[in-house]
Design a protein around this motif. Structure first.
Motif, PDB file in Angstrom:
ATOM      1  N   THR A   8       9.374   0.713  -5.939  1.00 51.62           N
ATOM      2  CA  THR A   8       9.019  -0.687  -5.682  1.00 51.62           C
ATOM      3  C   THR A   8       8.033  -1.152  -6.740  1.00 51.62           C
TER       4      THR A   8
ATOM      5  N   HIS B  63       4.821  -9.361 -10.900  1.00 59.05           N
ATOM      6  CA  HIS B  63       4.160  -9.387 -12.204  1.00 59.05           C
ATOM      7  C   HIS B  63       4.615  -8.204 -13.069  1.00 59.05           C
ATOM      8  N   GLU B  64       4.649  -7.022 -12.481  1.00 60.19           N
ATOM      9  CA  GLU B  64       5.095  -5.841 -13.220  1.00 60.19           C
ATOM     10  C   GLU B  64       6.563  -5.971 -13.617  1.00 60.19           C
TER      11      GLU B  64
ATOM     12  N   ALA C 176       8.827  -6.670  -5.140  1.00 60.19           N
ATOM     13  CA  ALA C 176       8.056  -7.131  -3.990  1.00 60.19           C
ATOM     14  C   ALA C 176       7.059  -8.200  -4.421  1.00 60.19           C
ATOM     15  N   LYS C 177       6.701  -9.054  -3.471  1.00 53.25           N
ATOM     16  CA  LYS C 177       5.670 -10.076  -3.693  1.00 53.25           C
ATOM     17  C   LYS C 177       4.633  -9.891  -2.601  1.00 53.25           C
ATOM     18  N   ALA C 178       3.403  -9.632  -3.016  1.00 53.29           N
ATOM     19  CA  ALA C 178       2.294  -9.388  -2.084  1.00 53.29           C
ATOM     20  C   ALA C 178       2.627  -8.225  -1.153  1.00 53.29           C
ATOM     21  N   GLY C 179       3.322  -7.206  -1.699  1.00 52.13           N
ATOM     22  CA  GLY C 179       3.659  -6.023  -0.921  1.00 52.13           C
ATOM     23  C   GLY C 179       4.890  -6.155  -0.039  1.00 52.13           C
TER      24      GLY C 179
ATOM     25  N   ASN D 168       5.841  -4.825  -8.195  1.00 46.63           N
ATOM     26  CA  ASN D 168       5.495  -6.192  -7.837  1.00 46.63           C
ATOM     27  C   ASN D 168       6.100  -7.157  -8.866  1.00 46.63           C
TER      28      ASN D 168
END
Length: 81
Positions: free
Chosen positions: A3, A7-8, A29-32, A5
């Motif tokens: 997984t 940005h990465e 994922a966004k904000a986990g 995020n």
């Protein structure tokens, strides 16, 4: 499945896509919270995986399979032993 995020994923998109093309899918994922799964195009979709017949030629079912144990079952449910 790995997984990453958002940005990465934006920063390393080329590297991630290359790995996914080789079969190493990942989740963005966004904000986990998982949002999307990236898998290679040749990977089967969950609804495309065919399970019926996957043991064809590997096992043998006896011809009397439907009647196996019928006398014992009748005795158990019929009340006579």
């Amino acid at each position: 499945m790995h997984t990453v995020n958002i940005h990465e994923a934006k920063t390393h998109l080329s590297r991630l896509v290359e790995k996914a093309a080789l079969g190493e899918g990942f989740v963005i994922a966004k904000a986990g919270k998982p949002l999307v799964k990236v898998v290679p195009l040749n990977a089967p979709e969950a609804n495309q995986v065919r399970r019926i017949g996957f043991l064809a030629g590997e096992i043998m079912v006896p011809d009397d399979f439907d009647t196996m144990g019928s006398q014992e079952i009748e005795a158990l449910f019929g009340g006579s032993l």
